[in-house]
Design a protein around this motif. Structure first.
Motif, PDB file in Angstrom:
ATOM      1  N   ILE A 226      24.405  29.579-105.896  1.00  0.00           N
ATOM      2  CA  ILE A 226      25.280  29.233-106.794  1.00  0.00           C
ATOM      3  C   ILE A 226      24.919  27.586-107.342  1.00  0.00           C
ATOM      4  N   SER A 227      25.295  26.716-106.361  1.00  0.00           N
ATOM      5  CA  SER A 227      25.240  25.281-106.317  1.00  0.00           C
ATOM      6  C   SER A 227      23.986  24.825-106.728  1.00  0.00           C
ATOM      7  N   GLY A 228      22.815  25.359-106.053  1.00  0.00           N
ATOM      8  CA  GLY A 228      21.501  24.797-106.201  1.00  0.00           C
ATOM      9  C   GLY A 228      20.813  25.283-107.241  1.00  0.00           C
ATOM     10  N   LEU A 229      21.008  26.613-107.846  1.00  0.00           N
ATOM     11  CA  LEU A 229      20.420  27.053-109.040  1.00  0.00           C
ATOM     12  C   LEU A 229      21.075  26.522-110.213  1.00  0.00           C
ATOM     13  N   SER A 230      22.437  26.183-110.175  1.00  0.00           N
ATOM     14  CA  SER A 230      23.285  25.557-111.321  1.00  0.00           C
ATOM     15  C   SER A 230      22.545  24.310-111.394  1.00  0.00           C
ATOM     16  N   ASN A 231      21.977  23.185-110.254  1.00  0.00           N
ATOM     17  CA  ASN A 231      21.487  22.236-110.442  1.00  0.00           C
ATOM     18  C   ASN A 231      20.080  22.084-110.717  1.00  0.00           C
ATOM     19  N   LEU A 232      19.372  23.440-110.972  1.00  0.00           N
ATOM     20  CA  LEU A 232      18.026  23.881-111.298  1.00  0.00           C
ATOM     21  C   LEU A 232      17.215  23.213-110.359  1.00  0.00           C
ATOM     22  N   GLN A 233      17.454  23.422-109.045  1.00  0.00           N
ATOM     23  CA  GLN A 233      16.861  23.014-107.744  1.00  0.00           C
ATOM     24  C   GLN A 233      15.681  23.979-107.373  1.00  0.00           C
ATOM     25  N   LEU A 234      14.473  23.640-107.363  1.00  0.00           N
ATOM     26  CA  LEU A 234      13.283  24.819-106.942  1.00  0.00           C
ATOM     27  C   LEU A 234      13.440  25.133-105.916  1.00  0.00           C
ATOM     28  N   PRO A 235      13.865  24.276-104.635  1.00  0.00           N
ATOM     29  CA  PRO A 235      14.061  24.898-103.523  1.00  0.00           C
ATOM     30  C   PRO A 235      15.027  25.965-103.578  1.00  0.00           C
ATOM     31  N   SER A 236      16.035  25.872-103.985  1.00  0.00           N
ATOM     32  CA  SER A 236      17.072  26.756-104.146  1.00  0.00           C
ATOM     33  C   SER A 236      16.579  28.277-104.633  1.00  0.00           C
ATOM     34  N   LEU A 237      15.564  28.129-105.704  1.00  0.00           N
ATOM     35  CA  LEU A 237      15.115  29.380-106.289  1.00  0.00           C
ATOM     36  C   LEU A 237      14.154  30.041-105.151  1.00  0.00           C
ATOM     37  N   ILE A 238      13.411  29.232-104.286  1.00  0.00           N
ATOM     38  CA  ILE A 238      12.709  29.664-103.429  1.00  0.00           C
ATOM     39  C   ILE A 238      13.409  30.483-102.265  1.00  0.00           C
ATOM     40  N   ALA A 239      14.652  29.754-101.758  1.00  0.00           N
ATOM     41  CA  ALA A 239      15.615  30.293-100.882  1.00  0.00           C
ATOM     42  C   ALA A 239      16.161  31.611-101.445  1.00  0.00           C
ATOM     43  N   VAL A 240      16.379  31.677-102.795  1.00  0.00           N
ATOM     44  CA  VAL A 240      17.224  32.864-103.121  1.00  0.00           C
ATOM     45  C   VAL A 240      16.097  34.152-103.477  1.00  0.00           C
ATOM     46  N   ALA A 241      14.639  33.435-103.542  1.00  0.00           N
ATOM     47  CA  ALA A 241      13.710  34.733-103.853  1.00  0.00           C
ATOM     48  C   ALA A 241      13.693  35.432-102.220  1.00  0.00           C
ATOM     49  N   GLY A 242      13.604  34.411-101.332  1.00  0.00           N
ATOM     50  CA  GLY A 242      13.947  34.677-100.054  1.00  0.00           C
ATOM     51  C   GLY A 242      14.935  35.740 -99.414  1.00  0.00           C
ATOM     52  N   PHE A 243      16.075  35.437-100.127  1.00  0.00           N
ATOM     53  CA  PHE A 243      17.176  36.147 -99.803  1.00  0.00           C
ATOM     54  C   PHE A 243      16.736  37.666-100.254  1.00  0.00           C
ATOM     55  N   PHE A 244      16.264  37.701-101.421  1.00  0.00           N
ATOM     56  CA  PHE A 244      16.016  39.064-101.823  1.00  0.00           C
ATOM     57  C   PHE A 244      14.824  39.823-101.339  1.00  0.00           C
ATOM     58  N   ILE A 245      13.887  38.835-100.935  1.00  0.00           N
ATOM     59  CA  ILE A 245      12.638  39.557-100.146  1.00  0.00           C
ATOM     60  C   ILE A 245      13.394  40.468 -98.833  1.00  0.00           C
ATOM     61  N   GLY A 246      14.069  39.779 -98.142  1.00  0.00           N
ATOM     62  CA  GLY A 246      14.999  40.061 -96.811  1.00  0.00           C
ATOM     63  C   GLY A 246      15.587  41.170 -97.209  1.00  0.00           C
ATOM     64  N   GLY A 247      16.478  40.991 -98.073  1.00  0.00           N
ATOM     65  CA  GLY A 247      17.621  42.111 -98.491  1.00  0.00           C
ATOM     66  C   GLY A 247      16.940  43.456 -98.848  1.00  0.00           C
ATOM     67  N   LEU A 248      15.844  43.247 -99.652  1.00  0.00           N
ATOM     68  CA  LEU A 248      15.099  44.283-100.179  1.00  0.00           C
ATOM     69  C   LEU A 248      14.554  45.021 -98.987  1.00  0.00           C
ATOM     70  N   THR A 249      13.810  44.278 -98.295  1.00  0.00           N
ATOM     71  CA  THR A 249      13.101  44.794 -96.884  1.00  0.00           C
ATOM     72  C   THR A 249      14.166  45.522 -96.013  1.00  0.00           C
ATOM     73  N   MET A 250      15.259  44.867 -95.912  1.00  0.00           N
ATOM     74  CA  MET A 250      16.138  45.534 -94.824  1.00  0.00           C
ATOM     75  C   MET A 250      16.776  47.003 -95.523  1.00  0.00           C
ATOM     76  N   VAL A 251      17.254  46.915 -96.986  1.00  0.00           N
ATOM     77  CA  VAL A 251      17.598  48.344 -97.508  1.00  0.00           C
ATOM     78  C   VAL A 251      16.578  49.191 -97.715  1.00  0.00           C
ATOM     79  N   HIS A 252      15.505  48.810 -98.051  1.00  0.00           N
ATOM     80  CA  HIS A 252      14.574  49.906 -98.489  1.00  0.00           C
ATOM     81  C   HIS A 252      13.612  50.413 -97.322  1.00  0.00           C
ATOM     82  N   LEU A 253      13.117  49.466 -96.559  1.00  0.00           N
ATOM     83  CA  LEU A 253      12.406  49.572 -95.345  1.00  0.00           C
ATOM     84  C   LEU A 253      12.753  49.852 -94.090  1.00  0.00           C
ATOM     85  N   ILE A 254      13.963  48.982 -93.767  1.00  0.00           N
ATOM     86  CA  ILE A 254      14.352  49.309 -92.422  1.00  0.00           C
ATOM     87  C   ILE A 254      15.479  50.145 -92.301  1.00  0.00           C
ATOM     88  N   PHE A 255      16.501  50.186 -93.188  1.00  0.00           N
ATOM     89  CA  PHE A 255      17.825  51.083 -93.442  1.00  0.00           C
ATOM     90  C   PHE A 255      17.148  52.549 -92.856  1.00  0.00           C
TER      91      PHE A 255
END
Lengths: 137, 186
Positions: free
Chosen positions: B153-182
Motif C-alpha cells: 500500500i504505502s510503497g506502491l503509492s509512492n511508486l517505489q521500485l523496491p516495494s514492487l519487487i517485494a510485492v512480486a516476492g509476496f506473490f511468488i511466495g503465496g502462489l508457491t505455497m497455495v499451488h505447490l506446497i498445500f
C-alpha cells in the motif's frame, strides 16, 4: 491523549479489515488461486488512490498536522532483500492467511490460535534481528 | 445505514477506506506500516541485549502500538458486533477445491477449523503450521523491510521500485505455497 487519534484510526482499520473479510484465511487462499477479484479490488483501489494522493501531497508541499512538510523517504534499492524477504513473507501469508495487520484484528475478534501465529511472527522478527548481519541485503 | 454496516463490505468500500487510513497517518506525521510493531515489541521484550537491530527508541513507536491497540478493538467491534452473518461468499470453485482437499464447513467462519481449530493447538503438526507461518511472516517482513501495508500500500503509492519487487516476492511466495506446497499439507 496524543495517542487517541492513532487508536481511533486503528479501530477504523480493524473494522474495515473485518467487514471486508480481509482477515479471512479463505479470502487469501481465493486470491492466490485467482478465483475472486475481491482482494485485488481492495489492494488495487487503495493503491490507485494512494498514488494520486501521494502525488498531490508532494506537488502541493502539503504539511502535516504538526506543521512540518510531509516527506516520503525513498527506499534503498536492492533486489535480494526485497525478493527473498518478500518470498518468505508470501509463503507465510498464504499458509496462515494473515499478514501482520489482520493478525491483530483477528486477535481482537477472539481467535485464540492467532496468538500462536503472532508468537511465531515475533520469533521470526527476533531471529531476523540476530542473523541480520550475516544475510545478503 | 445500519443494514449496510451489517453486510460484508465490498472492495470499493474497503480499498478507499484503507487509503484514507494511510493518508490520515501521514497527515498525523507518521506512516502506514504494521509489521514495524513486531520489531518494537521485540525491543520492549529485551531484544536489544541480542542485537543492535532492537536498540531503538521505542517511545517514538508508541503511536504505532496505539494503532495496533485500535486494530484489536476494531476487530472485536467489526466481528462481534457488526457481523451477524459470518459466512464468506467464496467462489464456488474455491469451495469445491477445498472440499476435495478434505476441508469442511468451508467459509462458514473467517478461519478454517482444519488449521485454526482446537486440535491444531494441541497437536505437533497443527502447532508447527501456526508457528512456521507466523515465523515466515515476521522474518520475511523484516528482511523485506515491510509487509502488505508498508510495501503493497504505502510503497506502491509512492511508486517505489523496491516495494514492487517485494510485492512480486509476496506473490511468488503465496502462489508457491497455495499451488505447490498445500497439496502436500492438506
Amino acid at each position: 491523549m496524543k495517542y487517541l487519534k492513532f487508536i481511533a484510526l486503528g479501530v477504523l482499520f480493524g473494522i474495515v479489515m473485518a467487514k471486508s473479510e480481509v482477515i479471512s484465511w479463505y479470502r487469501i487462499y481465493e486470491m492466490f488461486r485467482f478465483e475472486a477479484f475481491h482482494m485485488y479490488g481492495i489492494i488495487g483501489s487503495a493503491v490507485i488512490l494512494g498514488v494520486v494522493g501521494t502525488y498531490l501531497i508532494k506537488k502541493k508541499n502539503a504539511r502535516s498536522i504538526l506543521g512540518e512538510q510531509i516527506y516520503f523517504a525513498p527506499k534503498q534499492m536492492s533486489i535480494t532483500r526485497y525478493l527473498v524477504g518478500g518470498i518468505l513473507f508470501g509463503l507465510g501469508w498464504a499458509l496462515v492467511g494473515a499478514c501482520p495487520g489482520p493478525m491483530f484484528v483477528l486477535i481482537g475478534a477472539g481467535f485464540v490460535p492467532i496468538l500462536i501465529v503472532l508468537f511465531g511472527a515475533l520469533i521470526g522478527t527476533f531471529v531476523y534481528g540476530v542473523v541480520r548481519s550475516k544475510l545478503p541485503h | 445505514m445500519m443494514q449496510f454496516l451489517y453486510e460484508p463490505w465490498a472492495w470499493y468500500v474497503a480499498g478507499p477506506l484503507i487509503a484514507l487510513v494511510m493518508f490520515l497517518l501521514i497527515y498525523f506525521g507518521e506512516n502506514f506500516g504494521v509489521s514495524n510493531n513486531l520489531r518494537t515489541m521485540c525491543s520492549i521484550g529485551g531484544g536489544g541485549k541480542f542485537s543492535k537491530f532492537f536498540k531503538i527508541n521505542t517511545k517514538q513507536q508508541y503511536w504505532n502500538l496505539a494503532f495496533v491497540l485500535g486494530s484489536i478493538i476494531g476487530g472485536y467491534i467489526g466481528v462481534q458486533h457488526l457481523s451477524p452473518n459470518k459466512a464468506i461468499a467464496l467462489n464456488p470453485t474455491t469451495v469445491e477445491h477445498l472440499a476435495q482437499s478434505g476441508f469442511e464447513n468451508i467459509g462458514n467462519d473467517y478461519l478454517p477449523a482444519e488449521i485454526f481449530g482446537l486440535e491444531s493447538m494441541t497437536s505437533i503438526s497443527g502447532l508447527s503450521i501456526l508457528l512456521l507461518g507466523g515465523f515466515l511472516v515476521g522474518f520475511g517482513a523484516r528482511y523485506a523491510g515491510g509487509c502488505t501495508s508498508g510495501h503493497a500500500i504505502s510503497g506502491l503509492s509512492n511508486l517505489q521500485l523496491p516495494s514492487l519487487i517485494a510485492v512480486a516476492g509476496f506473490f511468488i511466495g503465496g502462489l508457491t505455497m497455495v499451488h505447490l506446497i498445500f497439496p502436500f499439507i492438506f
